[in-house]
Design an enzyme around this catalytic site. Structure first.
Site, PDB file in Angstrom:
ATOM      1  N   ASP A  76       0.827  -1.357   0.363  1.00 51.16           N
ATOM      2  CA  ASP A  76      -0.282   0.035  -0.183  1.00 51.16           C
ATOM      3  C   ASP A  76       0.919   1.085  -0.125  1.00 51.16           C
ATOM      4  O   ASP A  76       1.728   1.076   0.138  1.00 51.16           O
ATOM      5  CB  ASP A  76      -0.526   0.396   1.343  1.00 51.16           C
ATOM      6  CG  ASP A  76       0.230  -0.213   2.509  1.00 51.16           C
ATOM      7  OD1 ASP A  76       1.195   0.111   3.032  1.00 51.16           O
ATOM      8  OD2 ASP A  76      -0.984  -0.580   3.729  1.00 51.16           O
ATOM      9  N   ASN A 147      -7.584  -1.211  13.864  1.00 53.87           N
ATOM     10  CA  ASN A 147      -9.092  -1.907  14.007  1.00 53.87           C
ATOM     11  C   ASN A 147      -9.475  -2.713  12.913  1.00 53.87           C
ATOM     12  O   ASN A 147     -10.110  -2.676  12.454  1.00 53.87           O
ATOM     13  CB  ASN A 147      -9.569  -0.393  13.707  1.00 53.87           C
ATOM     14  CG  ASN A 147      -9.670  -0.430  12.009  1.00 53.87           C
ATOM     15  OD1 ASN A 147      -8.497  -0.708  11.411  1.00 53.87           O
ATOM     16  ND2 ASN A 147      -9.658   0.694  11.007  1.00 53.87           N
ATOM     17  N   HIS A 149      -7.590  -3.910  10.300  1.00 55.49           N
ATOM     18  CA  HIS A 149      -7.393  -3.538   8.709  1.00 55.49           C
ATOM     19  C   HIS A 149      -6.221  -4.357   8.442  1.00 55.49           C
ATOM     20  O   HIS A 149      -4.823  -4.416   8.984  1.00 55.49           O
ATOM     21  CB  HIS A 149      -7.089  -2.185   8.186  1.00 55.49           C
ATOM     22  CG  HIS A 149      -6.370  -1.077   8.401  1.00 55.49           C
ATOM     23  ND1 HIS A 149      -5.995  -0.166   9.279  1.00 55.49           N
ATOM     24  CD2 HIS A 149      -4.695  -2.000   8.602  1.00 55.49           C
ATOM     25  CE1 HIS A 149      -4.606   0.192   9.348  1.00 55.49           C
ATOM     26  NE2 HIS A 149      -4.346  -0.499   9.297  1.00 55.49           N
ATOM     27  N   GLU A 154      -9.885  -1.146   5.524  1.00 55.04           N
ATOM     28  CA  GLU A 154     -10.150  -0.616   6.706  1.00 55.04           C
ATOM     29  C   GLU A 154     -11.834  -1.460   7.184  1.00 55.04           C
ATOM     30  O   GLU A 154     -12.487  -1.775   5.810  1.00 55.04           O
ATOM     31  CB  GLU A 154     -10.562   0.736   6.499  1.00 55.04           C
ATOM     32  CG  GLU A 154      -9.265   2.001   6.560  1.00 55.04           C
ATOM     33  CD  GLU A 154      -8.510   1.749   7.633  1.00 55.04           C
ATOM     34  OE1 GLU A 154      -8.708   0.749   8.868  1.00 55.04           O
ATOM     35  OE2 GLU A 154      -7.874   2.327   7.509  1.00 55.04           O
TER      36      GLU A 154
HETATM   37  C1  GLP Z   1      -0.770   0.870   8.602  1.00 57.78           C
HETATM   38  C2  GLP Z   1       0.134  -0.177   7.327  1.00 57.78           C
HETATM   39  C3  GLP Z   1      -0.145  -1.074   7.351  1.00 57.78           C
HETATM   40  C4  GLP Z   1       0.285  -1.714   9.029  1.00 57.78           C
HETATM   41  C5  GLP Z   1      -0.710  -1.343  10.140  1.00 57.78           C
HETATM   42  C6  GLP Z   1       0.539  -1.221  10.827  1.00 57.78           C
HETATM   43  O1  GLP Z   1      -1.573   0.809   8.656  1.00 57.78           O
HETATM   44  N1  GLP Z   1      -1.087   0.234   6.340  1.00 57.78           N
HETATM   45  O2  GLP Z   1      -0.016  -2.442   5.874  1.00 57.78           O
HETATM   46  O3  GLP Z   1       0.525  -3.042   9.020  1.00 57.78           O
HETATM   47  O4  GLP Z   1      -0.317   0.294   9.921  1.00 57.78           O
HETATM   48  O5  GLP Z   1       1.297  -0.648  11.799  1.00 57.78           O
HETATM   49  P1  GLP Z   1       2.297  -1.133  12.969  1.00 57.78           P
HETATM   50  O6  GLP Z   1       2.923  -2.543  12.236  1.00 57.78           O
HETATM   51  O7  GLP Z   1       2.891  -0.176  12.625  1.00 57.78           O
HETATM   52  O8  GLP Z   1       1.380  -0.800  14.072  1.00 57.78           O
END
Ligand code: GLP
Length: 255
Positions: A76, A147, A149, A154
């Site tokens: 993404d 949440n 995702h 989302e």
């Molecule tokens: C962002 C990314 C996700 C990732 C998430 C979790 O939202 N788009 O792909 O899984 O962050 O981040 P973290 O690993 O910093 O908790």
């Protein structure tokens, strides 16, 4: 929709879980290298990924693992950021992984967050086409949002959705204040591989650490499958695994 519970493994800490995930990736890459084929990897961003990237860099530097036969697709990207913006996922991947391993630059694929609205649908279709032309994703690595995702899919995202432009949920934007400094600076939209795209990967490993992920992990693994929690879609995948540290596994019900 009915699902199975996802296979999960609990490790003492993020480093030991990351070492196991990296070992599985390394095995795939080496098996393919021996027969002269590529390994197609889907990478994710987020702090969760950092000990995993460190492990991959260690394997490259110390254990002779080469990434020359690897094709990478990133999951993404924020919409509205220049490619060189320090908070773009492109920058994150370069600074934390790609600049430190020998993956050929032409094998690295990113969604672009700097395109104008009219160019986005064709760009997303082309991304899907590139994945298919590479032979599909062999191993997709994921993180998870609080949440539920995956990527930027989302709550509310359809199980079949493809790579597209999506809104970012408020909770996700609040969590990103730590990176951007101010809520108003956090992008409101993103491009993301869709749930349908992700579920086509042959193998999936989702990584999650820390007690702040414990509740969402329980819902993803043991709750109902549905769009309220996109990570629950992994229950429908034949070969998805979740690697956890002890705090992230702390509210799971007994197997
Ligand atoms: C962002 C990314 C996700 C990732 C998430 C979790 O939202 N788009 O792909 O899984 O962050 O981040 P973290 O690993 O910093 O908790």
């Amino acid at each position: 929709m009915s699902g199975n519970t996802i296979r999960y493994r609990v490790f003492e800490n993020p480093d030991s879980a990351s070492a196991q995930a990296a070992a599985e990736m390394a095995q795939l890459i080496r098996e393919r290298a021996v027969i002269g084929r590529t390994a197609v990897i889907g990478f994710a961003t987020g702090r969760t990924q950092l000990p995993f990237f460190e492990e991959l860099i260690y394997l490259y530097r110390e254990e002779g693992l080469s990434f020359r036969n690897v094709i990478c697709f990133n999951l993404d990207e924020y919409l509205g950021l220049e490619q060189t913006h320090p908070e773009s996922f492109r920058s994150f991947m370069r600074w934390n992984l790609y600049d430190f391993i020998d993956v050929p630059r032409e094998n690295i694929h990113f969604l672009r967050g700097d395109l104008t609205t009219e160019k986005i649908p064709a760009h997303c279709r082309a991304y899907e086409k590139k994945i298919s032309e590479a032979g599909g994703i062999d191993l997709q690595i994921l993180g998870i949002g609080r949440n539920g995702h995956i990527g930027f899919n989302e709550p509310g995202s359809d199980i079949q959705c493809r790579t597209s432009r999506v809104p970012i949920a408020e909770m996700t934007r609040r969590d990103a204040i730590r990176d951007f400094g101010d809520f108003d600076d956090v992008p409101t939209e993103a491009l993301t591989m869709g749930c349908g795209t992700i579920l086509e990967a042959r193998k999936i490993i989702l990584l999650a650490w820390g007690s702040q992920k414990a509740r969402v992990i329980r819902r993803a693994i043991q709750g109902p499958v549905g769009s309220k929690l996109p990570a629950s879609y992994l229950q429908t995948h034949p070969s998805a695994q979740v690697f956890l540290d002890t705090p992230a596994a702390s509210v799971l019900m007994e197997k």
